[in-house]
Design a protein around this motif. Structure first.
Motif, PDB file in Angstrom:
ATOM      1  N   UNK A 116      28.346  53.962  28.464  1.00 28.92           N
ATOM      2  CA  UNK A 116      29.334  53.991  29.540  1.00 28.92           C
ATOM      3  C   UNK A 116      30.651  54.496  28.965  1.00 28.92           C
ATOM      4  N   UNK A 117      31.317  55.333  29.705  1.00 30.83           N
ATOM      5  CA  UNK A 117      32.598  55.839  29.236  1.00 30.83           C
ATOM      6  C   UNK A 117      33.696  54.817  29.495  1.00 30.83           C
ATOM      7  N   UNK A 118      34.716  54.836  28.647  1.00 27.42           N
ATOM      8  CA  UNK A 118      35.850  53.939  28.855  1.00 27.42           C
ATOM      9  C   UNK A 118      36.566  54.278  30.155  1.00 27.42           C
ATOM     10  N   UNK A 119      36.602  55.541  30.519  1.00 30.41           N
ATOM     11  CA  UNK A 119      37.256  55.919  31.771  1.00 30.41           C
ATOM     12  C   UNK A 119      36.565  55.255  32.959  1.00 30.41           C
ATOM     13  N   UNK A 120      35.241  55.162  32.902  1.00 31.31           N
ATOM     14  CA  UNK A 120      34.492  54.509  33.979  1.00 31.31           C
ATOM     15  C   UNK A 120      34.821  53.028  34.057  1.00 31.31           C
ATOM     16  N   UNK A 121      34.891  52.372  32.901  1.00 32.24           N
ATOM     17  CA  UNK A 121      35.151  50.939  32.874  1.00 32.24           C
ATOM     18  C   UNK A 121      36.557  50.620  33.387  1.00 32.24           C
ATOM     19  N   UNK A 122      37.533  51.404  32.985  1.00 34.81           N
ATOM     20  CA  UNK A 122      38.907  51.167  33.412  1.00 34.81           C
ATOM     21  C   UNK A 122      39.060  51.303  34.923  1.00 34.81           C
ATOM     22  N   UNK A 123      38.290  52.203  35.508  1.00 32.42           N
ATOM     23  CA  UNK A 123      38.428  52.469  36.933  1.00 32.42           C
ATOM     24  C   UNK A 123      37.604  51.578  37.827  1.00 32.42           C
ATOM     25  N   UNK A 124      36.882  50.628  37.234  1.00 28.81           N
ATOM     26  CA  UNK A 124      35.979  49.786  38.032  1.00 28.81           C
ATOM     27  C   UNK A 124      36.739  48.666  38.742  1.00 28.81           C
ATOM     28  N   UNK A 125      37.288  47.737  37.979  1.00 32.29           N
ATOM     29  CA  UNK A 125      38.085  46.648  38.545  1.00 32.29           C
ATOM     30  C   UNK A 125      38.829  45.969  37.391  1.00 32.29           C
ATOM     31  N   UNK A 126      39.618  44.956  37.698  1.00 34.55           N
ATOM     32  CA  UNK A 126      40.439  44.322  36.671  1.00 34.55           C
ATOM     33  C   UNK A 126      39.597  43.658  35.591  1.00 34.55           C
ATOM     34  N   UNK A 127      38.521  42.989  35.994  1.00 34.04           N
ATOM     35  CA  UNK A 127      37.674  42.311  35.016  1.00 34.04           C
ATOM     36  C   UNK A 127      37.044  43.305  34.052  1.00 34.04           C
ATOM     37  N   UNK A 128      36.529  44.409  34.599  1.00 34.86           N
ATOM     38  CA  UNK A 128      35.920  45.428  33.741  1.00 34.86           C
ATOM     39  C   UNK A 128      36.966  46.055  32.831  1.00 34.86           C
ATOM     40  N   UNK A 129      38.152  46.304  33.374  1.00 35.52           N
ATOM     41  CA  UNK A 129      39.212  46.889  32.556  1.00 35.52           C
ATOM     42  C   UNK A 129      39.607  45.962  31.415  1.00 35.52           C
ATOM     43  N   UNK A 131      37.664  43.762  29.906  1.00 31.85           N
ATOM     44  CA  UNK A 131      36.608  43.870  28.903  1.00 31.85           C
ATOM     45  C   UNK A 131      36.749  45.161  28.107  1.00 31.85           C
ATOM     46  N   UNK A 132      37.058  46.231  28.813  1.00 28.71           N
ATOM     47  CA  UNK A 132      37.164  47.525  28.155  1.00 28.71           C
ATOM     48  C   UNK A 132      38.295  47.586  27.143  1.00 28.71           C
ATOM     49  N   UNK A 133      39.489  47.164  27.537  1.00 26.39           N
ATOM     50  CA  UNK A 133      40.619  47.272  26.616  1.00 26.39           C
ATOM     51  C   UNK A 133      40.478  46.295  25.449  1.00 26.39           C
ATOM     52  N   UNK A 134      39.864  45.145  25.694  1.00 26.44           N
ATOM     53  CA  UNK A 134      39.646  44.192  24.602  1.00 26.44           C
ATOM     54  C   UNK A 134      38.671  44.774  23.579  1.00 26.44           C
ATOM     55  N   UNK A 135      37.580  45.368  24.062  1.00 24.63           N
ATOM     56  CA  UNK A 135      36.621  46.001  23.158  1.00 24.63           C
ATOM     57  C   UNK A 135      37.262  47.171  22.423  1.00 24.63           C
ATOM     58  N   UNK A 136      38.100  47.905  23.103  1.00 27.45           N
ATOM     59  CA  UNK A 136      38.836  49.035  22.529  1.00 27.45           C
ATOM     60  C   UNK A 136      39.726  48.549  21.382  1.00 27.45           C
ATOM     61  N   UNK A 137      40.509  47.518  21.641  1.00 28.66           N
ATOM     62  CA  UNK A 137      41.382  46.986  20.602  1.00 28.66           C
ATOM     63  C   UNK A 137      40.610  46.468  19.408  1.00 28.66           C
ATOM     64  N   UNK A 138      39.506  45.749  19.648  1.00 24.51           N
ATOM     65  CA  UNK A 138      38.688  45.253  18.548  1.00 24.51           C
ATOM     66  C   UNK A 138      38.124  46.397  17.716  1.00 24.51           C
ATOM     67  N   UNK A 139      37.644  47.440  18.391  1.00 23.11           N
ATOM     68  CA  UNK A 139      37.060  48.573  17.670  1.00 23.11           C
ATOM     69  C   UNK A 139      38.102  49.293  16.824  1.00 23.11           C
ATOM     70  N   UNK A 140      39.298  49.458  17.368  1.00 26.26           N
ATOM     71  CA  UNK A 140      40.379  50.048  16.565  1.00 26.26           C
ATOM     72  C   UNK A 140      40.650  49.186  15.336  1.00 26.26           C
ATOM     73  N   UNK A 274      46.141  42.153  26.076  1.00 26.36           N
ATOM     74  CA  UNK A 274      44.754  41.916  25.680  1.00 26.36           C
ATOM     75  C   UNK A 274      44.317  42.920  24.611  1.00 26.36           C
ATOM     76  N   UNK A 275      44.716  44.161  24.768  1.00 30.83           N
ATOM     77  CA  UNK A 275      44.342  45.194  23.793  1.00 30.83           C
ATOM     78  C   UNK A 275      44.986  44.915  22.438  1.00 30.83           C
ATOM     79  N   UNK A 276      46.288  44.627  22.454  1.00 33.72           N
ATOM     80  CA  UNK A 276      47.008  44.377  21.197  1.00 33.72           C
ATOM     81  C   UNK A 276      46.475  43.125  20.506  1.00 33.72           C
ATOM     82  N   UNK A 277      46.235  42.061  21.270  1.00 34.59           N
ATOM     83  CA  UNK A 277      45.728  40.819  20.676  1.00 34.59           C
ATOM     84  C   UNK A 277      44.354  41.031  20.047  1.00 34.59           C
ATOM     85  N   UNK A 278      43.503  41.825  20.709  1.00 37.52           N
ATOM     86  CA  UNK A 278      42.165  42.090  20.162  1.00 37.52           C
ATOM     87  C   UNK A 278      42.265  42.872  18.860  1.00 37.52           C
TER      88      UNK A 278
END
Length: 371
Positions: A116-129, A131-140, A274-278
Protein backbone atom coordinates in the motif's frame (compact mmCIF):
# COMPACT_ATOMS: atom_id res chain seq x y z
CA UNK A 1 18.94 4.74 -35.71
CA UNK A 2 16.11 5.34 -33.24
CA UNK A 3 14.81 2.21 -31.53
CA UNK A 4 11.10 1.48 -31.27
CA UNK A 5 9.54 1.00 -27.81
CA UNK A 6 9.44 -2.76 -28.39
CA UNK A 7 13.09 -2.84 -29.43
CA UNK A 8 14.04 -0.81 -26.34
CA UNK A 9 12.14 -3.23 -24.12
CA UNK A 10 13.92 -6.21 -25.65
CA UNK A 11 17.26 -4.45 -25.16
CA UNK A 12 16.49 -3.78 -21.47
CA UNK A 13 15.53 -7.41 -20.87
CA UNK A 14 18.63 -8.66 -22.68
CA UNK A 15 20.93 -6.51 -20.54
CA UNK A 16 19.12 -7.53 -17.34
CA UNK A 17 19.28 -11.22 -18.24
CA UNK A 18 23.02 -10.96 -18.91
CA UNK A 19 23.63 -9.23 -15.58
CA UNK A 20 21.64 -11.76 -13.57
CA UNK A 21 23.21 -14.68 -15.46
CA UNK A 22 26.68 -13.45 -14.53
CA UNK A 23 25.61 -13.18 -10.92
CA UNK A 24 24.01 -16.64 -10.85
CA UNK A 25 26.62 -18.46 -12.91
CA UNK A 26 23.72 -20.06 -14.78
CA UNK A 27 21.18 -18.94 -17.34
CA UNK A 28 18.49 -16.54 -16.16
CA UNK A 29 15.59 -15.59 -18.42
CA UNK A 30 12.99 -12.89 -17.89
CA UNK A 31 9.46 -12.41 -19.19
CA UNK A 32 6.07 -10.76 -18.73
CA UNK A 33 7.30 -7.17 -18.24
CA UNK A 34 4.91 -4.85 -16.39
CA UNK A 35 5.37 -1.10 -16.64
CA UNK A 36 5.50 0.44 -13.15
CA UNK A 37 5.94 3.98 -14.43
CA UNK A 38 8.94 6.20 -13.83
CA UNK A 39 9.98 9.72 -13.00
CA UNK A 40 10.04 10.97 -16.59
CA UNK A 41 13.77 10.25 -16.74
CA UNK A 42 13.54 6.50 -16.24
CA UNK A 43 11.69 3.33 -17.17
CA UNK A 44 10.69 1.00 -14.32
CA UNK A 45 9.52 -2.55 -15.00
CA UNK A 46 8.48 -5.55 -12.95
CA UNK A 47 9.52 -8.76 -14.73
CA UNK A 48 9.03 -12.43 -14.02
CA UNK A 49 11.99 -14.75 -13.59
CA UNK A 50 11.17 -17.51 -16.07
CA UNK A 51 14.40 -19.40 -15.41
CA UNK A 52 15.58 -18.58 -11.92
CA UNK A 53 18.63 -20.20 -10.34
CA UNK A 54 18.69 -17.31 -7.84
CA UNK A 55 16.75 -17.49 -4.58
CA UNK A 56 15.37 -13.97 -4.99
CA UNK A 57 11.66 -14.49 -5.50
CA UNK A 58 9.59 -14.87 -8.64
CA UNK A 59 9.91 -11.29 -9.89
CA UNK A 60 12.44 -8.46 -9.93
CA UNK A 61 12.25 -4.76 -10.67
CA UNK A 62 14.35 -3.20 -13.42
CA UNK A 63 15.05 0.52 -13.47
CA UNK A 64 16.72 2.00 -16.55
CA UNK A 65 17.70 5.65 -16.77
CA UNK A 66 17.12 7.45 -20.07
CA UNK A 67 20.18 8.12 -22.23
CA UNK A 68 19.63 11.88 -22.14
CA UNK A 69 19.39 12.03 -18.32
CA UNK A 70 22.50 13.11 -16.39
CA UNK A 71 24.74 10.28 -15.24
CA UNK A 72 25.53 11.63 -11.76
CA UNK A 73 22.18 10.79 -10.09
CA UNK A 74 22.33 7.23 -11.44
CA UNK A 75 25.86 6.70 -10.13
CA UNK A 76 24.87 8.09 -6.74
CA UNK A 77 21.85 5.80 -6.69
CA UNK A 78 24.05 2.77 -7.39
CA UNK A 79 26.34 3.72 -4.50
CA UNK A 80 23.34 4.35 -2.19
CA UNK A 81 21.76 1.00 -3.00
CA UNK A 82 25.08 -0.78 -2.54
CA UNK A 83 25.48 0.84 0.86
CA UNK A 84 21.91 0.05 1.95
CA UNK A 85 22.09 -3.53 0.64
CA UNK A 86 25.18 -4.17 2.76
CA UNK A 87 23.21 -3.38 5.92
CA UNK A 88 21.73 -6.23 7.99
CA UNK A 89 18.49 -7.48 6.43
CA UNK A 90 16.37 -6.08 9.26
CA UNK A 91 17.90 -2.63 8.81
CA UNK A 92 17.57 -2.22 5.04
CA UNK A 93 15.33 0.77 4.34
CA UNK A 94 14.13 -0.47 0.95
CA UNK A 95 14.74 -2.94 -1.87
CA UNK A 96 18.00 -4.86 -2.25
CA UNK A 97 20.30 -4.16 -5.18
CA UNK A 98 20.85 -7.34 -7.20
CA UNK A 99 22.93 -5.97 -10.07
CA UNK A 100 23.85 -2.72 -11.79
CA UNK A 101 25.33 -1.80 -15.17
CA UNK A 102 26.71 1.75 -15.27
CA UNK A 103 27.26 1.61 -19.04
CA UNK A 104 23.58 0.97 -19.82
CA UNK A 105 22.40 2.83 -16.67
CA UNK A 106 20.39 -0.13 -15.46
CA UNK A 107 19.54 -1.33 -11.94
CA UNK A 108 18.00 -4.63 -10.93
CA UNK A 109 16.28 -4.64 -7.54
CA UNK A 110 14.34 -7.09 -5.43
CA UNK A 111 10.60 -6.72 -5.88
CA UNK A 112 8.84 -5.46 -2.76
CA UNK A 113 5.44 -6.33 -4.22
CA UNK A 114 2.42 -4.09 -4.52
CA UNK A 115 1.79 -3.23 -0.87
CA UNK A 116 0.00 0.00 0.00
CA UNK A 117 1.31 3.44 -0.80
CA UNK A 118 1.69 6.03 1.93
CA UNK A 119 -0.33 8.44 -0.20
CA UNK A 120 -3.25 6.00 -0.09
CA UNK A 121 -3.05 5.61 3.68
CA UNK A 122 -2.89 9.35 4.35
CA UNK A 123 -5.97 9.95 2.23
CA UNK A 124 -8.12 7.29 3.86
CA UNK A 125 -9.11 8.72 7.25
CA UNK A 126 -7.57 10.04 10.47
CA UNK A 127 -6.97 6.61 11.99
CA UNK A 128 -5.21 5.33 8.87
CA UNK A 129 -3.17 8.52 8.63
CA UNK A 130 -2.06 8.13 12.25
CA UNK A 131 -0.92 4.58 11.57
CA UNK A 132 0.85 5.73 8.45
CA UNK A 133 2.81 8.62 9.94
CA UNK A 134 3.74 6.58 13.02
CA UNK A 135 5.11 3.78 10.83
CA UNK A 136 6.87 6.41 8.70
CA UNK A 137 8.57 7.96 11.72
CA UNK A 138 9.63 4.56 13.08
CA UNK A 139 11.08 3.54 9.73
CA UNK A 140 13.06 6.77 9.46
CA UNK A 141 14.37 6.22 12.98
CA UNK A 142 15.38 2.61 12.29
CA UNK A 143 17.20 3.64 9.12
CA UNK A 144 19.00 6.47 10.90
CA UNK A 145 19.93 4.31 13.89
CA UNK A 146 21.28 1.54 11.65
CA UNK A 147 23.52 3.89 9.66
CA UNK A 148 25.01 6.13 12.35
CA UNK A 149 28.79 6.04 11.93
CA UNK A 150 28.64 4.73 8.36
CA UNK A 151 29.40 7.95 6.52
CA UNK A 152 32.99 7.04 5.69
CA UNK A 153 31.89 3.71 4.20
CA UNK A 154 29.30 5.45 2.04
CA UNK A 155 31.80 8.08 0.92
CA UNK A 156 34.24 5.37 -0.17
CA UNK A 157 31.48 3.58 -2.10
CA UNK A 158 30.40 6.83 -3.74
CA UNK A 159 33.94 7.70 -4.77
CA UNK A 160 34.52 4.21 -6.14
CA UNK A 161 31.25 4.27 -8.10
CA UNK A 162 31.08 7.85 -9.30
CA UNK A 163 34.52 9.41 -8.78
CA UNK A 164 34.14 13.16 -9.12
CA UNK A 165 30.98 12.87 -11.22
CA UNK A 166 28.53 12.86 -8.35
CA UNK A 167 27.42 15.77 -6.21
CA UNK A 168 24.66 16.21 -3.66
CA UNK A 169 21.95 17.68 -5.86
CA UNK A 170 19.59 18.25 -2.95
CA UNK A 171 22.18 20.33 -1.11
CA UNK A 172 22.92 22.24 -4.32
CA UNK A 173 19.25 23.09 -4.82
CA UNK A 174 18.92 24.18 -1.19
CA UNK A 175 21.95 26.44 -1.49
CA UNK A 176 20.61 27.98 -4.70
CA UNK A 177 17.32 28.74 -2.96
CA UNK A 178 19.16 30.25 0.02
CA UNK A 179 21.29 32.43 -2.22
CA UNK A 180 18.23 33.71 -4.08
CA UNK A 181 16.31 34.54 -0.90
CA UNK A 182 17.02 38.26 -0.82
CA UNK A 183 16.11 38.82 -4.48
CA UNK A 184 12.98 36.70 -4.20
CA UNK A 185 11.62 38.43 -1.10
CA UNK A 186 12.37 41.81 -2.68
CA UNK A 187 10.26 40.63 -5.61
CA UNK A 188 7.47 39.88 -3.15
CA UNK A 189 7.79 43.39 -1.75
CA UNK A 190 8.80 42.55 1.82
CA UNK A 191 12.58 42.13 1.92
CA UNK A 192 14.39 39.28 3.63
CA UNK A 193 13.96 39.12 7.39
CA UNK A 194 17.23 38.49 9.29
CA UNK A 195 15.60 35.58 11.11
CA UNK A 196 14.60 33.83 7.89
CA UNK A 197 18.07 34.40 6.44
CA UNK A 198 19.64 32.82 9.52
CA UNK A 199 17.31 29.82 9.40
CA UNK A 200 18.07 29.19 5.72
CA UNK A 201 21.82 29.35 6.36
CA UNK A 202 21.51 26.98 9.31
CA UNK A 203 19.31 24.64 7.27
CA UNK A 204 21.88 24.39 4.47
CA UNK A 205 24.56 23.59 7.06
CA UNK A 206 22.62 20.43 7.99
CA UNK A 207 23.70 18.79 4.73
CA UNK A 208 27.38 18.90 5.61
CA UNK A 209 27.26 19.16 9.40
CA UNK A 210 24.90 18.58 12.28
CA UNK A 211 25.14 16.22 15.23
CA UNK A 212 22.60 13.69 14.01
CA UNK A 213 24.28 12.36 10.86
CA UNK A 214 22.85 9.29 9.19
CA UNK A 215 22.04 7.88 5.77
CA UNK A 216 18.99 9.03 3.84
CA UNK A 217 17.58 8.29 0.37
CA UNK A 218 16.82 12.05 0.57
CA UNK A 219 13.41 12.19 -1.15
CA UNK A 220 11.57 10.46 1.69
CA UNK A 221 8.15 11.89 0.85
CA UNK A 222 4.87 9.93 0.70
CA UNK A 223 5.13 9.12 -3.01
CA UNK A 224 8.33 7.18 -2.37
CA UNK A 225 7.02 5.05 0.51
CA UNK A 226 5.46 1.61 0.19
CA UNK A 227 3.96 -0.28 3.13
CA UNK A 228 4.45 -4.04 2.86
CA UNK A 229 4.28 -7.00 5.23
CA UNK A 230 7.83 -6.07 6.25
CA UNK A 231 6.84 -2.50 7.14
CA UNK A 232 7.66 0.84 5.53
CA UNK A 233 9.96 0.68 2.51
CA UNK A 234 11.67 3.73 1.03
CA UNK A 235 12.06 3.88 -2.74
CA UNK A 236 14.21 5.93 -5.13
CA UNK A 237 17.81 6.42 -3.96
CA UNK A 238 19.24 8.66 -6.68
CA UNK A 239 19.84 11.45 -4.16
CA UNK A 240 21.08 9.19 -1.36
CA UNK A 241 23.48 10.90 1.06
CA UNK A 242 24.57 11.29 4.67
CA UNK A 243 23.22 14.39 6.39
CA UNK A 244 21.55 15.53 9.61
CA UNK A 245 18.57 13.27 10.26
CA UNK A 246 16.30 16.17 11.16
CA UNK A 247 16.16 17.01 7.45
CA UNK A 248 14.30 13.74 6.84
CA UNK A 249 11.86 14.23 9.70
CA UNK A 250 11.13 17.80 8.62
CA UNK A 251 10.71 16.66 4.99
CA UNK A 252 7.98 14.30 6.18
CA UNK A 253 6.30 17.06 8.21
CA UNK A 254 6.23 19.35 5.17
CA UNK A 255 5.07 16.82 2.56
CA UNK A 256 2.33 14.78 4.24
CA UNK A 257 -0.40 17.39 5.05
CA UNK A 258 -1.35 18.05 1.41
CA UNK A 259 -2.35 14.39 1.03
CA UNK A 260 -4.53 14.09 4.12
CA UNK A 261 -8.19 13.15 3.93
CA UNK A 262 -10.40 16.17 4.60
CA UNK A 263 -11.46 14.77 7.97
CA UNK A 264 -7.81 14.43 9.05
CA UNK A 265 -6.69 17.95 8.11
CA UNK A 266 -7.74 19.54 11.46
CA UNK A 267 -5.64 16.90 13.26
CA UNK A 268 -2.39 17.54 11.41
CA UNK A 269 -0.61 18.98 14.46
CA UNK A 270 -1.36 15.74 16.32
CA UNK A 271 -0.16 13.74 13.32
CA UNK A 272 3.08 15.72 13.27
CA UNK A 273 3.65 14.87 16.91
CA UNK A 274 2.93 11.19 16.27
CA UNK A 275 5.53 11.09 13.49
CA UNK A 276 8.21 12.87 15.54
CA UNK A 277 7.55 10.77 18.65
CA UNK A 278 7.81 7.54 16.62
CA UNK A 279 11.11 8.64 15.12
CA UNK A 280 12.48 9.74 18.48
CA UNK A 281 11.65 6.39 20.08
CA UNK A 282 13.99 4.67 17.61
CA UNK A 283 16.99 7.03 17.82
CA UNK A 284 16.85 7.91 21.52
CA UNK A 285 19.52 5.35 22.59
CA UNK A 286 22.04 6.72 20.08
CA UNK A 287 21.24 10.42 20.26
CA UNK A 288 20.28 11.47 23.81
CA UNK A 289 19.98 15.06 22.57
CA UNK A 290 16.58 14.20 21.06
CA UNK A 291 15.23 13.91 24.60
CA UNK A 292 15.83 17.63 25.06
CA UNK A 293 12.53 18.70 23.59
CA UNK A 294 13.43 22.34 23.04
CA UNK A 295 16.64 21.50 21.19
CA UNK A 296 14.93 18.99 18.91
CA UNK A 297 12.00 21.31 18.24
CA UNK A 298 14.32 24.10 17.14
CA UNK A 299 16.35 21.78 14.91
CA UNK A 300 13.16 20.60 13.24
CA UNK A 301 11.94 24.16 12.76
CA UNK A 302 15.21 25.05 11.05
CA UNK A 303 15.06 22.06 8.70
CA UNK A 304 11.37 22.64 8.05
CA UNK A 305 11.93 26.30 7.19
CA UNK A 306 14.51 25.27 4.60
CA UNK A 307 12.14 22.79 2.90
CA UNK A 308 9.21 25.20 2.87
CA UNK A 309 11.45 27.87 1.40
CA UNK A 310 12.83 25.50 -1.24
CA UNK A 311 9.35 24.53 -2.44
CA UNK A 312 8.48 28.25 -2.56
CA UNK A 313 11.63 29.05 -4.54
CA UNK A 314 10.77 26.42 -7.15
CA UNK A 315 7.23 27.77 -7.42
CA UNK A 316 8.14 31.45 -7.72
CA UNK A 317 11.41 31.21 -9.65
CA UNK A 318 10.13 28.55 -12.05
CA UNK A 319 12.47 26.19 -13.86
CA UNK A 320 12.65 22.42 -13.54
CA UNK A 321 14.33 22.12 -10.14
CA UNK A 322 12.95 19.31 -8.01
CA UNK A 323 10.08 18.51 -10.36
CA UNK A 324 10.31 14.79 -9.58
CA UNK A 325 10.52 15.23 -5.78
CA UNK A 326 7.70 14.81 -3.31
CA UNK A 327 8.51 18.30 -2.00
CA UNK A 328 7.77 19.90 -5.36
CA UNK A 329 4.31 21.29 -5.99
CA UNK A 330 2.71 23.43 -8.64
CA UNK A 331 -0.20 24.30 -6.37
CA UNK A 332 0.11 27.72 -4.74
CA UNK A 333 -2.41 26.71 -2.06
CA UNK A 334 -0.11 23.91 -0.90
CA UNK A 335 2.79 26.35 -0.53
CA UNK A 336 0.63 28.80 1.42
CA UNK A 337 -0.51 26.01 3.73
CA UNK A 338 3.10 25.02 4.34
CA UNK A 339 3.92 28.53 5.52
CA UNK A 340 0.82 28.60 7.73
CA UNK A 341 1.74 25.22 9.24
CA UNK A 342 5.31 26.40 9.84
CA UNK A 343 4.00 29.50 11.60
CA UNK A 344 1.70 27.39 13.78
CA UNK A 345 4.55 25.00 14.66
CA UNK A 346 6.78 27.95 15.59
CA UNK A 347 4.06 29.43 17.80
CA UNK A 348 3.55 26.11 19.56
CA UNK A 349 7.28 26.08 20.24
CA UNK A 350 7.19 29.63 21.61
CA UNK A 351 9.22 30.97 18.67
CA UNK A 352 7.20 34.09 17.91
CA UNK A 353 9.90 35.65 15.73
CA UNK A 354 9.94 32.73 13.28
CA UNK A 355 6.14 32.56 13.36
CA UNK A 356 5.96 36.24 12.41
CA UNK A 357 8.41 35.74 9.54
CA UNK A 358 6.41 32.78 8.24
CA UNK A 359 3.14 34.72 8.48
CA UNK A 360 4.69 37.64 6.59
CA UNK A 361 5.87 35.33 3.78
CA UNK A 362 2.46 33.72 3.57
CA UNK A 363 0.70 37.06 3.24
CA UNK A 364 3.14 38.29 0.61
CA UNK A 365 2.78 35.12 -1.42
CA UNK A 366 -1.01 35.30 -1.24
CA UNK A 367 -0.89 38.84 -2.64
CA UNK A 368 1.62 37.79 -5.28
CA UNK A 369 -0.48 34.90 -6.56
CA UNK A 370 -4.08 35.85 -5.93
CA UNK A 371 -4.51 39.62 -5.72
Amino acid sequence: MTLTAQEQLIEVLDVAEALLTRRAGAAVSLGDPEDLGGTGRSTVLRVRLVENPLAIGRTVVIKMIDDDAPAAPFLREVAAYRYATALPTSSRPGPQLLAADPESRLLILTDLGSGRSMTELLGEDTEAATRGVSAWGQALGRMHAATVGGEEDFTILLHHTAGDRSHDEVARQAEAARDAASALTDRLGIGLSPRLAAELAAGCDLFTGGELRAFSPSDVGPENILLTDDGVQFMDYEFGAFRDATLDVAYALVTFPALLAETAVPRRAELEKALVDAWRSEVRPLWPVVERGGDLTQRLLTARTLWVWLSTYWMVAGGSGGRDWALHTGDARVVLTRWADLADAARRAGDDELAAAADELGRALHLFWFE
